[in-house]
Design an enzyme around this catalytic site. Structure first.
Site: not given
Ligand code: ARG
Length: 271
Positions: A69, A94, A140, A169, A263
């Protein structure tokens, strides 16, 4: 120059050399589905080429094997006035990206950097406008990180609550068209946050669920040009009606991980 005056931007991107969908940390990700990495790379290259064509500067961070990612550079930090507020990822998968991005800034030269105490996924959950920074919590980023960022950056931060897991997000639900104008999908936010957005941005462009569901709000604007998912057809029409120059991009391969144009793009402000 105001941060959102139309003009040249500086972006940080990470080539999806190691892109894959190997785990699921948002509802878009299905580790059982097939992913064409070559196609993801080609789509990403086209996005990078478009930024260069529009006159922007693009810096690159070296992709790290085992971090599929990492292509989503927006999550790597939040930069304002040359100050770098680092990321601390919510998921174990991550977590190593946080220090990797911070190291990139530190190796690059003198900049005021902050290793965060609280969980935050960088520009994924923070949107910088001329006089405020909008910040999301719910999936998040912790609300405590909003205050931490406010103290470090010296800009007022407005907390918004995300409620729909598809829009985990802030940058999947809202983007800045210019320093004082935003587009967003109201259904992604709590009732209270919708009220806040309505009072702050009475002239906002409100997107439909269809546009949001193709990650149409994961768009990048320099104040004049808008780079946006090609499938967000209604939003594209309305942006054109408002006089923006719209550049539709195909990023469906990266969307399998839940990401779009924004993203893939971390704006470097004052850097
Ligand atoms: N697979 C990543 C996650 O879930 C995608 C992140 C996408 N980034 C963003 N800025 N929305 O963390």
């Amino acid at each position: 120059m105001a941060p959102h005056a139309p003009g040249r931007r500086h972006y940080l991107m990470c080539r999806p050399t190691h892109f894959a969908v190997e785990y699921a940390i948002n509802p878009w990700m299905d580790p059982g589905a097939s992913v064409d990495r070559g196609r993801a790379i080609a789509q990403w290259e086209a996005l990078r080429a478009l930024y260069l064509e529009l006159g922007h500067r693009v810096s690159l961070i070296e992709p790290i094997e085992g971090l599929p990612d990492m292509v989503f550079a927006a999550n790597g930090a939040l930069t304002v006035d040359g100050r770098v507020y680092g990321a601390r990822f919510a998921s174990a998968e991550r977590t190593p990206e946080g220090p990797a991005y911070l190291d990139w800034f530190r190796a690059r030269g003198p900049a005021e950097t902050h290793d965060p105490k609280y969980v935050n996924e960088g520009e994924g959950d923070f949107t910088v406008l001329d006089d405020v920074v909008l910040a999301a919590t719910g999936f998040r980023t912790e609300a405590a990180a909003h205050q931490e960022a406010e103290r470090f950056l010296g800009r007022p931060v407005v907390t918004l609550q995300l409620t729909d897991p598809r829009f985990y997000h802030l940058d999947t639900a809202l983007f800045a068209l210019s320093g004082g104008r935003v587009a967003y999908y109201p259904g992604a936010f709590s009732e209270g946050s919708r009220r806040v957005l309505r009072s702050l941005y009475p002239d906002a462009l409100l997107a439909t669920e269809e546009d949001a569901a193709v990650l149409g709000l994961n768009a990048v604007s320099d104040g004049r040009n808008v780079v946006i998912a090609a499938e967000a057809t209604a939003l594209i029409r309305r942006l054109r009606g408002l006089g923006y120059t719209v550049h539709p991009v195909e990023l469906d391969e990266l969307r399998k991980a839940g990401g779009g144009a924004k993203c893939c793009t971390l704006e470097l402000r004052g850097l």
